[in-house]
Design a protein around this motif. Structure first.
Motif, short mmCIF file in Angstrom:
data_model
loop_
_atom_site.label_atom_id
_atom_site.label_comp_id
_atom_site.label_asym_id
_atom_site.label_seq_id
_atom_site.Cartn_x
_atom_site.Cartn_y
_atom_site.Cartn_z
N PRO A 16 56.04 43.97 43.95
CA PRO A 16 55.21 42.91 44.51
C PRO A 16 55.84 42.29 45.74
N LEU A 17 55.02 41.99 46.74
CA LEU A 17 55.52 41.53 48.04
C LEU A 17 55.77 40.03 48.05
N VAL A 18 56.74 39.62 47.26
CA VAL A 18 57.09 38.20 47.12
C VAL A 18 58.47 37.98 47.71
N PRO A 19 58.62 37.07 48.69
CA PRO A 19 59.94 36.84 49.29
C PRO A 19 61.00 36.52 48.24
N ALA A 20 62.20 37.08 48.42
CA ALA A 20 63.29 36.89 47.45
C ALA A 20 63.65 35.41 47.31
N LEU A 21 63.51 34.65 48.39
CA LEU A 21 63.82 33.22 48.32
C LEU A 21 62.94 32.53 47.29
N LEU A 22 61.64 32.85 47.28
CA LEU A 22 60.73 32.24 46.32
C LEU A 22 61.01 32.71 44.90
N TRP A 32 65.71 38.30 57.87
CA TRP A 32 64.69 37.25 57.96
C TRP A 32 64.77 36.50 59.27
N PRO A 33 63.61 36.13 59.83
CA PRO A 33 63.60 35.24 60.99
C PRO A 33 63.81 33.80 60.52
N HIS A 34 63.94 32.88 61.45
CA HIS A 34 64.06 31.47 61.06
C HIS A 34 62.69 30.88 60.77
N GLU A 35 61.64 31.49 61.33
CA GLU A 35 60.28 31.07 61.02
C GLU A 35 59.36 32.26 61.19
N GLY A 36 58.16 32.18 60.63
CA GLY A 36 57.22 33.28 60.74
C GLY A 36 56.12 33.14 59.71
N VAL A 37 55.27 34.16 59.63
CA VAL A 37 54.25 34.19 58.58
C VAL A 37 54.89 34.77 57.33
N LEU A 38 54.22 34.67 56.22
CA LEU A 38 54.82 35.07 54.94
C LEU A 38 55.30 36.52 54.94
N ALA A 39 54.51 37.42 55.55
CA ALA A 39 54.85 38.85 55.54
C ALA A 39 56.21 39.12 56.18
N ASP A 40 56.65 38.22 57.09
CA ASP A 40 57.95 38.41 57.75
C ASP A 40 59.11 38.26 56.77
N PHE A 41 58.87 37.63 55.63
CA PHE A 41 59.93 37.37 54.64
C PHE A 41 59.79 38.25 53.39
N ALA A 42 58.70 39.02 53.32
CA ALA A 42 58.43 39.80 52.11
C ALA A 42 59.24 41.09 52.07
N PRO A 43 59.55 41.59 50.88
CA PRO A 43 60.25 42.87 50.77
C PRO A 43 59.33 44.02 51.15
N SER A 44 59.88 45.21 51.22
CA SER A 44 59.08 46.38 51.65
C SER A 44 58.36 47.05 50.49
N THR A 45 58.70 46.70 49.25
CA THR A 45 58.03 47.31 48.10
C THR A 45 57.40 46.22 47.24
#
Length: 260
Positions: free
Chosen positions: A66-72, A51-64
């Protein structure tokens, strides 16, 4: 310890020069005496996605999907496990310093997210979720679709409004769309908990600025004043869409991160 940090179990600061125990996987830090109360396992996250320190949502999403960041996913899971009887969920602020520290800890974790079981105040977990969304380079509904969402929410006929919103949601980037669906299902569960006392109107006031935001990164004072009430209307309208619509983005071939 060189730089004093809070113990992940008891929350008290581990002072300079004192001994501490740190997990090799998730970097969780704790007093040696608190080791027995530590959760037995880390929460996994894809090891191939830094993960970057900042970015758009897609930068934090998994590759498969549902594309929901693990942090959320982890924050929502924790809130739904022990927070649905808490009054003022998402409205009552958590301690700012703890919110900031836990957000940074989760963003730095990379390989595996540290457990949130040790965060005594569930409002801190809620604060991490909101702060993560606020820190994105563009809001969840994106800059390009911002105006379309506002215009759709202004449609007076409920049926036509719902149709327009469903159409615009489908235009969102996949990660934004899946994450919006995941959050809407979560907020509907919060709104249905009588103990929380957070109905759709209350939640829309809290999440309007966070999820909808403005049409650019640097809005004018006039745009901020004009957008604010309309942001809340968008979230309220989105929460009025049937849960089945949102579930459709979570996938039927696999289990959802959180049961819906």
């Amino acid at each position: 310890v060189i730089r004093p940090e809070p113990c992940s179990v008891c929350g008290s600061r581990i002072r300079f020069g004192k001994a501490a125990v740190k997990c090799r996987q998730c970097q969780m830090l704790l007093h040696p005496k608190c080791q027995e109360q530590c959760p037995s396992s880390c929460t996994p996250q894809s090891r191939h996605h830094a993960w970057p320190h900042e970015g758009v949502l897609a930068d934090f999403a998994p590759s498969t999907p549902p594309l929901v960041p693990a942090l959320l996913v982890q924050c929502v899971t924790e809130v739904e496990t022990r927070g649905l009887t808490e009054t003022g969920l998402y409205r009552v602020p958590g301690a700012e310093q703890l919110v900031r520290e836990w957000k940074q800890r989760l963003l730095r974790a990379r390989g595996a997210l540290p457990s949130l079981h040790s965060v005594a105040d569930i409002h801190v977990v809620c604060g991490v979720l909101k702060d993560f969304l606020r820190g994105l380079k563009e809001p969840l509904v994106t800059f390009s679709l911002h105006t379309a969402f506002l215009q759709a929410a202004d449609i007076l006929d409920d049926s036509a409004c719902s149709t327009a919103l469903c159409h615009i949601v489908s235009k969102l980037p996949p990660a934004n769309r899946d994450t919006l669906a995941f959050l809407m299902l979560h907020l509907l569960r919060v709104s249905s908990s009588p103990e929380c006392k957070m109905d759709v109107l209350n939640l829309s006031r809290v999440f309007g600025p966070t999820l909808v935001g403005h049409s650019s990164a640097n809005p004018t004072p006039f745009a901020i004043m004009e957008d604010t009430p309309r942001q809340c209307k968008v979230v309220a309208r989105l929460l009025s869409l049937p849960p089945e619509f949102w579930r459709g983005f979570m996938g039927t071939e696999q289990e959802n991160p959180v049961p819906v």
